[in-house]
Design an enzyme around this catalytic site. Structure first.
Site, short mmCIF file in Angstrom:
data_model
loop_
_atom_site.label_atom_id
_atom_site.label_comp_id
_atom_site.label_asym_id
_atom_site.label_seq_id
_atom_site.Cartn_x
_atom_site.Cartn_y
_atom_site.Cartn_z
N LYS A 162 2.50 55.89 12.62
CA LYS A 162 2.55 57.06 13.50
C LYS A 162 3.99 57.49 13.73
O LYS A 162 4.87 56.66 13.97
CB LYS A 162 1.86 56.74 14.83
N THR B 168 0.77 37.60 -1.91
CA THR B 168 0.37 37.14 -0.58
C THR B 168 -1.02 37.67 -0.23
O THR B 168 -1.54 38.58 -0.88
CB THR B 168 1.37 37.61 0.49
N ASP C 290 3.03 48.75 1.00
CA ASP C 290 1.93 49.51 0.42
C ASP C 290 1.77 50.84 1.17
O ASP C 290 0.75 51.52 1.00
CB ASP C 290 0.62 48.71 0.48
N ASP D 93 5.55 45.77 9.03
CA ASP D 93 4.69 46.73 9.71
C ASP D 93 5.26 48.13 9.48
O ASP D 93 6.40 48.41 9.85
CB ASP D 93 4.63 46.42 11.21
N TYR E 236 -1.76 39.46 2.27
CA TYR E 236 -1.67 40.87 2.67
C TYR E 236 -1.70 41.77 1.45
O TYR E 236 -2.37 42.80 1.44
CB TYR E 236 -0.39 41.12 3.47
N GLU E 237 -0.97 41.38 0.41
CA GLU E 237 -0.97 42.19 -0.81
C GLU E 237 -2.36 42.24 -1.43
O GLU E 237 -2.81 43.28 -1.93
CB GLU E 237 0.03 41.63 -1.81
N GLU F 162 14.10 35.12 5.05
CA GLU F 162 12.93 35.99 5.03
C GLU F 162 12.67 36.51 6.43
O GLU F 162 12.52 35.73 7.38
CB GLU F 162 11.68 35.29 4.50
#
Length: 232
Positions: free
Chosen positions: A139, A209, A171, A135, A211-212, A60
């Site tokens: 930009k 997770t 996402d 990440d 974050y999700e 991972e």
């Protein structure tokens, strides 16, 4: 020699660790940390990497707070895991899970830029590769920091076993398109039909997770991509 690679991660440390986490990091990480051979041309010997026999090794890249890797280690007791994460808080988070679950004997950690490790892994050694919510560097001037590029995909194709799965999620719509285009340009992978407009749902063995959860709460849709390494 100075490593002149482009930077693909943000800060290593967001804030000072709490004393308990710092003590855990100092106590547990040295025994689990992957140290690359001094010979820059040498590949890692994975046969003695873990304290117990394993039938397969999964990797991972960017394991975040560690909950996904810890879940996979807990539910796949015959698999060895390598986790890459330069963020100190994330490493400490994973160590806490491993201590609670008692799965540390089958997990090894590379707390640095994953590309340094990819260079040193043997051919066809990884049975599954995860990259979940990396990440997106949204930009345009930062797009060069995205890990998914032609060079990385060549490494992925080299280290993955025939038929091995590469799981990726984001996402960020721009990063999804970016990844679809670049993986499609590499003929080592079979994956979703980007023209169909239909995306596979998150696999049952892929836990949600934090974050999700935050992305969903903010109204952002997560896309889950699953690729297979085409036999050589």
């Amino acid at each position: 020699m100075e490593d002149r690679r482009r930077r693909v991660y943000g800060r290593r440390l967001a804030h000072r660790l709490r004393p308990g986490r710092q003590a855990l990091l100092e106590r547990a990480l040295p025994g689990l940390r992957i140290v690359l051979p001094d010979d820059e041309a040498a590949r890692l010997d994975l046969t003695s990497l873990f304290q117990v026999p394993v039938r397969d090794i999964w990797l991972e890249i960017g394991f975040g707070a560690g909950e996904h890797l810890a879940h996979q280690a807990r539910t796949n007791p015959d698999v060895g895991f390598i986790g890459c994460e330069p963020f100190v808080q994330g490493v400490a988070g994973l160590l806490r899970y491993l201590e609670d679950d008692g799965t540390g004997e089958r997990v090894r950690i590379f707390p640095d830029d994953a590309r340094l490790l990819l260079d040193r892994l043997p051919d066809a050694c990884i049975g599954r590769l995860f990259m979940l919510f990396p990440d997106p560097w949204p930009k345009k001037r930062h797009h060069k920091r995205r890990l998914i590029d032609a060079e990385a995909l060549v490494h992925f194709a080299r280290i993955l076993k025939d038929g091995a799965e590469f799981r990726w999620a984001s996402d960020d719509g721009g990063y999804v398109e970016w990844t679809l285009e670049r993986v499609a340009a590499n003929d080592a992978f079979a994956g979703p039909d980007r023209e169909s407009g239909e995306w596979p749902s998150r696999p049952a063995d892929w836990p949600e997770t934090r974050y999700e959860q935050k992305a969903r709460a903010a109204g952002r849709q997560a896309v889950f991509l699953r690729y297979v390494r085409i036999p050589r």
